[in-house]
Write an enzyme that holds these catalytic residues in place. Structure first.
Site, PDB file in Angstrom:
ATOM      1  N   VAL A   1       0.982  -1.173   0.107  1.00 16.51           N
ATOM      2  CA  VAL A   1       0.051  -0.048   0.007  1.00 16.51           C
ATOM      3  C   VAL A   1       0.971   1.375   0.069  1.00 16.51           C
ATOM      4  CG1 VAL A   1      -1.662   1.504   1.303  1.00 16.51           C
ATOM      5  CG2 VAL A   1      -2.075  -1.156   1.154  1.00 16.51           C
TER       6      VAL A   1
ATOM      7  N   LYS B   1      15.488  -3.288   3.396  1.00 17.51           N
ATOM      8  CA  LYS B   1      14.283  -2.692   2.431  1.00 17.51           C
ATOM      9  C   LYS B   1      14.601  -1.412   1.854  1.00 17.51           C
ATOM     10  CE  LYS B   1       9.432  -3.456   2.466  1.00 17.51           C
ATOM     11  NZ  LYS B   1       8.399  -3.287   3.242  1.00 17.51           N
TER      12      LYS B   1
ATOM     13  N   THR C   1      -5.658   0.076   7.147  1.00 18.81           N
ATOM     14  CA  THR C   1      -7.117  -0.016   7.669  1.00 18.81           C
ATOM     15  C   THR C   1      -7.200   0.038   9.174  1.00 18.81           C
ATOM     16  OG1 THR C   1      -7.032  -1.611   5.614  1.00 18.81           O
ATOM     17  CG2 THR C   1      -8.671  -2.125   7.209  1.00 18.81           C
TER      18      THR C   1
ATOM     19  N   GLU D   1      -4.113  -6.385  -4.378  1.00 22.74           N
ATOM     20  CA  GLU D   1      -2.269  -6.809  -4.383  1.00 22.74           C
ATOM     21  C   GLU D   1      -2.367  -7.498  -5.980  1.00 22.74           C
ATOM     22  OE1 GLU D   1      -0.463  -9.396  -1.629  1.00 22.74           O
ATOM     23  OE2 GLU D   1      -1.674  -8.432  -0.247  1.00 22.74           O
TER      24      GLU D   1
ATOM     25  N   LEU E   1     -17.842 -12.535  -8.392  1.00 26.84           N
ATOM     26  CA  LEU E   1     -18.698 -13.751  -8.265  1.00 26.84           C
ATOM     27  C   LEU E   1     -17.919 -14.831  -8.987  1.00 26.84           C
ATOM     28  CD1 LEU E   1     -22.175 -12.469  -9.670  1.00 26.84           C
ATOM     29  CD2 LEU E   1     -21.375 -13.143  -7.480  1.00 26.84           C
TER      30      LEU E   1
ATOM     31  N   GLY F   1     -14.361 -20.136  -5.824  1.00 26.09           N
ATOM     32  CA  GLY F   1     -13.106 -20.431  -5.663  1.00 26.09           C
ATOM     33  C   GLY F   1     -12.815 -21.479  -4.523  1.00 26.09           C
TER      34      GLY F   1
ATOM     35  N   CYS G   1      -6.084  -9.076   3.651  1.00 25.16           N
ATOM     36  CA  CYS G   1      -7.272  -8.219   4.122  1.00 25.16           C
ATOM     37  C   CYS G   1      -8.367  -8.881   4.458  1.00 25.16           C
ATOM     38  CB  CYS G   1      -7.210  -7.248   2.932  1.00 25.16           C
ATOM     39  SG  CYS G   1      -5.686  -6.537   2.495  1.00 25.16           S
TER      40      CYS G   1
ATOM     41  N   LYS H   1      -3.725 -15.646  -4.356  1.00 26.13           N
ATOM     42  CA  LYS H   1      -4.316 -15.432  -5.745  1.00 26.13           C
ATOM     43  C   LYS H   1      -3.314 -15.516  -6.858  1.00 26.13           C
ATOM     44  CE  LYS H   1      -4.676 -10.397  -5.512  1.00 26.13           C
ATOM     45  NZ  LYS H   1      -5.674  -9.290  -5.641  1.00 26.13           N
TER      46      LYS H   1
ATOM     47  N   ARG I   1       0.273 -14.971   2.833  1.00 26.90           N
ATOM     48  CA  ARG I   1      -0.538 -14.748   3.945  1.00 26.90           C
ATOM     49  C   ARG I   1      -1.788 -15.120   3.658  1.00 26.90           C
ATOM     50  NH1 ARG I   1       0.736  -8.414   4.723  1.00 26.90           N
ATOM     51  NH2 ARG I   1       0.721  -8.631   2.780  1.00 26.90           N
TER      52      ARG I   1
HETATM   53  C1  UGA Z   1      -8.711  -6.849  -1.127  1.00 30.79           C
HETATM   54  C2  UGA Z   1      -9.885  -5.846  -1.881  1.00 30.79           C
HETATM   55  O1  UGA Z   1     -10.208  -6.299  -3.225  1.00 30.79           O
HETATM   56  C3  UGA Z   1      -9.193  -4.521  -2.113  1.00 30.79           C
HETATM   57  O2  UGA Z   1      -9.957  -3.460  -2.541  1.00 30.79           O
HETATM   58  C4  UGA Z   1      -8.518  -3.938  -0.746  1.00 30.79           C
HETATM   59  O3  UGA Z   1      -7.927  -2.476  -0.887  1.00 30.79           O
HETATM   60  C5  UGA Z   1      -7.585  -4.813  -0.001  1.00 30.79           C
HETATM   61  O4  UGA Z   1      -8.187  -6.213   0.013  1.00 30.79           O
HETATM   62  C6  UGA Z   1      -7.268  -4.318   1.101  1.00 30.79           C
HETATM   63  O5  UGA Z   1      -8.084  -4.158   2.091  1.00 30.79           O
HETATM   64  O6  UGA Z   1      -6.141  -4.016   1.259  1.00 30.79           O
HETATM   65  P1  UGA Z   1      -6.707  -8.340  -2.112  1.00 30.79           P
HETATM   66  O7  UGA Z   1      -6.590  -8.638  -0.765  1.00 30.79           O
HETATM   67  O8  UGA Z   1      -5.458  -7.912  -2.499  1.00 30.79           O
HETATM   68  O9  UGA Z   1      -7.753  -7.056  -1.896  1.00 30.79           O
HETATM   69  O10 UGA Z   1      -7.348  -9.467  -3.140  1.00 30.79           O
HETATM   70  P2  UGA Z   1      -8.833  -9.743  -4.013  1.00 30.79           P
HETATM   71  O11 UGA Z   1      -8.454  -9.517  -5.173  1.00 30.79           O
HETATM   72  O12 UGA Z   1     -10.095  -8.751  -3.271  1.00 30.79           O
HETATM   73  O13 UGA Z   1      -9.117 -11.230  -3.410  1.00 30.79           O
HETATM   74  C7  UGA Z   1      -9.370 -11.543  -2.208  1.00 30.79           C
HETATM   75  C8  UGA Z   1      -9.639 -13.018  -2.051  1.00 30.79           C
HETATM   76  O14 UGA Z   1     -10.873 -13.231  -2.814  1.00 30.79           O
HETATM   77  C9  UGA Z   1      -8.548 -13.979  -2.902  1.00 30.79           C
HETATM   78  O15 UGA Z   1      -8.610 -15.176  -1.848  1.00 30.79           O
HETATM   79  C10 UGA Z   1      -9.301 -14.312  -4.136  1.00 30.79           C
HETATM   80  O16 UGA Z   1      -8.829 -15.529  -4.805  1.00 30.79           O
HETATM   81  C11 UGA Z   1     -10.673 -14.415  -3.717  1.00 30.79           C
HETATM   82  N1  UGA Z   1     -11.594 -14.206  -5.056  1.00 30.79           N
HETATM   83  C12 UGA Z   1     -11.677 -12.848  -5.658  1.00 30.79           C
HETATM   84  C13 UGA Z   1     -12.359 -14.950  -5.423  1.00 30.79           C
HETATM   85  O17 UGA Z   1     -12.439 -16.095  -4.926  1.00 30.79           O
HETATM   86  N2  UGA Z   1     -13.207 -14.873  -6.536  1.00 30.79           N
HETATM   87  C14 UGA Z   1     -13.245 -13.643  -7.038  1.00 30.79           C
HETATM   88  O18 UGA Z   1     -14.233 -13.471  -8.070  1.00 30.79           O
HETATM   89  C15 UGA Z   1     -12.442 -12.567  -6.463  1.00 30.79           C
END
Ligand code: UGA
Length: 444
Positions: free
Chosen positions: A21, A45, A131, A160, A255, A258, A265, A330, A337
């Site tokens: 971030v 770092k 957050t 991410e 939607l 998975g 987060c 992902k 994490r």
């Molecule tokens: C998430 C939020 O999407 C961001 O908007 C937020 O800023 C961030 O957390 C945070 O609070 O810092 P992130 O953790 O990077 O972002 O990951 P996502 O892309 O949101 O995915 C989260 C989880 O949901 C993963 O395990 C992913 O595989 C899963 N996912 C996501 C699904 O299973 N299906 C989907 O359609 C989308």
């Protein structure tokens, strides 16, 4: 991808914390034309960053960072002194890990605020991007110990892996501030970006962050439950998600069923929101079920693999070889994490399976964190090497290279014939036509 235009008014900015971030925020604000110093306490770092090395996998970040460093708008500092002394605006982007009771641990935020308090110029703005629970603006104000500076909230919505894109093309920018002047100064930072500004008080901005992540987690638990129904009734969840998501009131994003949601987060924030509600006397039972549904999803995936290995859940997996394809939470990140993929692979190993694992971010020399977290697996240098001699190949993370694998090659390499596709990467018909036994998520 970075087609947003630089701003005309330059602001001096210090960013405290160079996680994904903080670093993305610093690089992108410099790209927008501001003078930015990214500060961190980790000497190694800071040295890496000064040498132009981005320590995380984040698309587009190394290129954009090189550009703004070259332009002289971004530099790195060990500690916040002297960057904070000349900053108009300071962003707090330090970690807020989870306490044992599920609440957010604010100790890093408080320590940073304590440290920068005496250095701030009168009139400076300290912005919470970490957050943080509702009411944290007051906590920061108290820790700063100054009544001639401002505290505001500007939560991030960066994913991410696509953080740079999300920063420069946001659906909205949320600013929580106690005066219109402070809100306007923060909004001006984003002048080069064409987006909606949601201007509000600090408490509302803090709630928006948790509500957004909570809602997205709920959407995912919902579609994963629908997937479980689809498997029973012989429906295809992808068609169902398309049909449901085409309703604009619902929306088609988030939607994709998975293995369960994870990452740094959603798990942390969904527990924190329950904890915040509890503190104010409200039982957020909906969120508790969202988490419980997610726990059940992990278990369902493990059972699919057990079925693929022709065992029952009561039996040990001794003698079973599983190929785990993907370990990060992902694709597009090296973050392990709270990774559902890692959790499922670990559970299979705990039940006695030999897990041969491949992840594109875990080949070659491993970091200390990777060595510790991946200790239970035989790490392989390619997907096919992981699949060789396995009874079941299980797709855990949606890395595009898995979708491109040759099905004939998979069949030949496997000892058994089961493919468990926790991300629905493959076309079931094609996998079955190759003589493999296919199980996806929500596809009967
Ligand atoms: C998430 C939020 O999407 C961001 O908007 C937020 O800023 C961030 O957390 C945070 O609070 O810092 P992130 O953790 O990077 O972002 O990951 P996502 O892309 O949101 O995915 C989260 C989880 O949901 C993963 O395990 C992913 O595989 C899963 N996912 C996501 C699904 O299973 N299906 C989907 O359609 C989308």
């Amino acid at each position: 991808m970075n087609d947003s235009s630089p701003t005309t008014t330059t602001t001096r900015i210090a960013v405290i914390g160079t996680g994904y971030v903080g670093l993305t925020t610093g690089v992108c604000l410099a790209h927008l034309g501001h003078e930015v110093v990214c500060c961190d306490l980790d000497e190694r770092k800071v040295e890496q960053l000064r040498a132009g090395v981005v320590p995380i996998v984040e698309a587009g970040l190394p290129e954009l960072m090189a550009e703004v460093v070259e332009a002289g708008r971004l530099s790195f500092s060990l500690g916040s002194d002297p960057a904070v002394r000349t900053a108009d605006i300071v962003f707090l982007c330090v970690q807020t890990p989870q306490d044992e009771d599920g609440s957010a641990d604010l100790s890093y935020v408080k320590a940073a605020a304590n440290e920068i308090g005496p250095m701030l110029e009168p009139g400076a703005i300290v912005v919470n991007k970490s957050t943080v629970p509702v009411g944290s603006a007051q906590v920061v104000a108290h820790a700063l110990g100054r009544d001639d500076v401002h505290v505001a909230s500007n939560p991030e919505f960066l994913r991410e892996g696509t953080a740079v894109h999300d920063f420069l093309h946001p659906d909205r920018v949320v600013i929580g501030a106690e005066t219109a002047d402070v809100a306007a100064r923060i909004a001006a930072l984003y002048d080069g970006i064409d987006t909606k500004i949601v201007s509000t008080d600090t408490a509302s901005a803090e709630v928006i962050k948790y509500a957004a992540n909570g809602f997205l987690a709920m959407k995912l638990s919902f579609i994963n439950s629908v997937a479980a129904i689809c498997e029973q009734v012989g429906a295809d969840v992808l068609a169902v998600a398309d049909g449901v998501g085409s309703d604009e009131r619902i929306g088609s994003k988030f939607l994709r069923p998975g293995p369960g949601w994870g990452g740094s987060c959603f798990p942390k924030d969904s527990r924190a929101v329950i904890q915040i509600a509890n503190e104010y006397g409200y039982d957020f039972s909906l969120m508790r079920y969202v988490i419980q549904t997610n726990e059940e999803q992990f278990e369902r995936m493990v059972h699919k693999v057990i079925r693929g290995a022709r065992r029952s859940p009561e039996q040990s997996l001794d003698g079973v070889v599983v190929a785990a394809l993907g370990l990060t939470f992902k694709a597009g990140t090296d973050d392990l994490r709270d990774s559902p993929s890692l959790r499922i692979a670990n559970e299979l190993a705990r039940r006695g399976a030999r897990v041969k694992a491949y992840d594109p971010t875990a080949t070659g020399e491993l970091s200390a964190v990777q060595s510790e977290r991946l200790a239970a697996f035989d790490l392989c240098s390619s997907p096919i090497k992981a699949i060789e001699g396995a009874d079941v190949a299980v797709v855990l993370t949606e890395w595009p290279e898995f979708a491109a694998l040759d099905l004939e090659e998979i069949r030949t390499a496997l000892r058994g014939n089961a493919v468990v596709d926790c991300r629905n990467l493959f076309d079931p018909e094609k996998v079955r036509a190759a003589g493999l036994n296919y199980q996806g998520v929500g596809r009967s």
